[in-house]
Scaffold this active site. Structure first.
Site, PDB file in Angstrom:
ATOM      1  CG  HIS A 176      10.514  47.427  24.332  1.00 24.80           C
ATOM      2  ND1 HIS A 176      10.315  48.759  24.049  1.00 24.80           N
ATOM      3  CD2 HIS A 176       9.284  46.863  24.354  1.00 24.80           C
ATOM      4  CE1 HIS A 176       9.012  48.984  23.909  1.00 24.80           C
ATOM      5  NE2 HIS A 176       8.367  47.840  24.089  1.00 24.80           N
ATOM      6  CE1 TYR A 229      11.592  50.097  19.836  1.00 21.45           C
ATOM      7  CE2 TYR A 229      12.828  48.667  18.375  1.00 21.45           C
ATOM      8  CZ  TYR A 229      12.546  49.139  19.644  1.00 21.45           C
ATOM      9  OH  TYR A 229      13.240  48.642  20.731  1.00 21.45           O
ATOM     10  CD  GLU A 271       4.953  47.547  23.213  1.00 26.12           C
ATOM     11  OE1 GLU A 271       5.293  48.678  22.833  1.00 26.12           O
ATOM     12  OE2 GLU A 271       5.446  46.993  24.213  1.00 26.12           O
ATOM     13  CG  ASN A 283      17.671  50.941  26.162  1.00 30.97           C
ATOM     14  OD1 ASN A 283      17.566  50.028  25.341  1.00 30.97           O
ATOM     15  ND2 ASN A 283      16.744  51.867  26.311  1.00 30.97           N
ATOM     16  CE  LYS A 335      16.231  47.663  23.815  1.00 27.46           C
ATOM     17  NZ  LYS A 335      15.771  49.041  23.474  1.00 27.46           N
TER      18      LYS A 335
HETATM   19  P1  CMP Z   1      12.848  51.018  23.831  1.00 25.90           P
HETATM   20  O1  CMP Z   1      12.172  50.910  25.143  1.00 25.90           O
HETATM   21  O2  CMP Z   1      13.142  49.789  23.068  1.00 25.90           O
HETATM   22  O3  CMP Z   1      11.935  51.973  22.904  1.00 25.90           O
HETATM   23  C1  CMP Z   1      12.489  52.786  21.915  1.00 25.90           C
HETATM   24  C2  CMP Z   1      13.959  52.740  21.901  1.00 25.90           C
HETATM   25  O4  CMP Z   1      14.554  53.746  21.156  1.00 25.90           O
HETATM   26  C3  CMP Z   1      14.495  52.930  23.295  1.00 25.90           C
HETATM   27  O5  CMP Z   1      14.227  51.788  24.051  1.00 25.90           O
HETATM   28  C4  CMP Z   1      15.951  53.227  23.029  1.00 25.90           C
HETATM   29  O6  CMP Z   1      16.696  52.039  22.865  1.00 25.90           O
HETATM   30  C5  CMP Z   1      15.849  53.924  21.685  1.00 25.90           C
HETATM   31  N1  CMP Z   1      16.053  55.360  21.786  1.00 25.90           N
HETATM   32  C6  CMP Z   1      15.229  56.244  22.358  1.00 25.90           C
HETATM   33  N2  CMP Z   1      15.746  57.484  22.239  1.00 25.90           N
HETATM   34  C7  CMP Z   1      16.916  57.340  21.580  1.00 25.90           C
HETATM   35  C8  CMP Z   1      17.910  58.251  21.144  1.00 25.90           C
HETATM   36  N3  CMP Z   1      17.807  59.568  21.385  1.00 25.90           N
HETATM   37  N4  CMP Z   1      18.969  57.753  20.488  1.00 25.90           N
HETATM   38  C9  CMP Z   1      19.086  56.432  20.246  1.00 25.90           C
HETATM   39  N5  CMP Z   1      18.157  55.520  20.629  1.00 25.90           N
HETATM   40  C10 CMP Z   1      17.091  55.982  21.287  1.00 25.90           C
END
Ligand code: CMP
Length: 151
Positions: A115, A49, A126, A112, A9
């Site tokens: 994904h 998303y 996906e 984080n 990301k």
């Molecule tokens: P990802 O695996 O990309 O899938 C959904 C994303 O939403 C997740 O990683 C996080 O980056 C984000 N995410 C999930 N929960 C939260 C939260 N409580 N607050 C902010 N971002 C979130």
């Protein structure tokens, strides 16, 4: 063989961690079958998303994934979904196990790094959303007998 979508990301790209992510997945034994470095469109972000639509973090999530380029990849292997998610670590970096990417390189759930598809079914969906069939490379890897074959 199972396939999974992996995104480095915008935070991972900006921090120069594309190579680290690829390196760990390669060393694990997973096989790269497609990769592209792209600016994500609003439409693709919203489709990807869609499951999070309505959640408090949805708008920020779409804004974030579209704010800078991402490295999109398809990785293949036995139980590739579980293997990749294990290498990434828990979605919330402060809960990720030591030695995982998110433990070693991240602190915040909204930054984080990566994904990864959360089930084989979503992996298929996906991969189809992010890649055209002709972008998936079907190649023979000469070391496979030493990594994925049975006896
Ligand atoms: P990802 O695996 O990309 O899938 C959904 C994303 O939403 C997740 O990683 C996080 O980056 C984000 N995410 C999930 N929960 C939260 C939260 N409580 N607050 C902010 N971002 C979130």
């Amino acid at each position: 063989m199972e396939r999974t979508l992996v995104l480095v990301k915008p935070d991972g790209v900006q921090r120069g961690l594309i190579g680290e992510v690829i390196s760990r997945l390669e060393r694990r034994g997973l096989k790269l079958v497609a990769a592209k470095f792209i600016q994500v469109s609003q439409e693709l972000a919203e489709t990807h998303y869609a499951i999070h639509k309505g959640k408090p973090f949805y708008e920020g999530l779409v804004r974030y994934i579209t704010c800078a380029p991402v490295m999109a990849m398809v990785w293949e292997g036995p139980a590739a979904v579980a293997a990749v998610r294990q290498t990434m670590g828990a979605t919330r970096p402060t809960e990720a196990a030591p030695g995982t990417l998110r433990h070693d390189f991240a602190l915040s759930i909204s930054r984080n790094l990566t994904h990864a598809s959360d089930s084989p079914e979503n992996g298929e969906k996906e991969v189809a959303l992010w890649f055209k069939a002709e972008e998936l490379t079907g190649w023979e890897r000469s070391v496979d007998p030493w990594i994925v074959e049975g006896n």
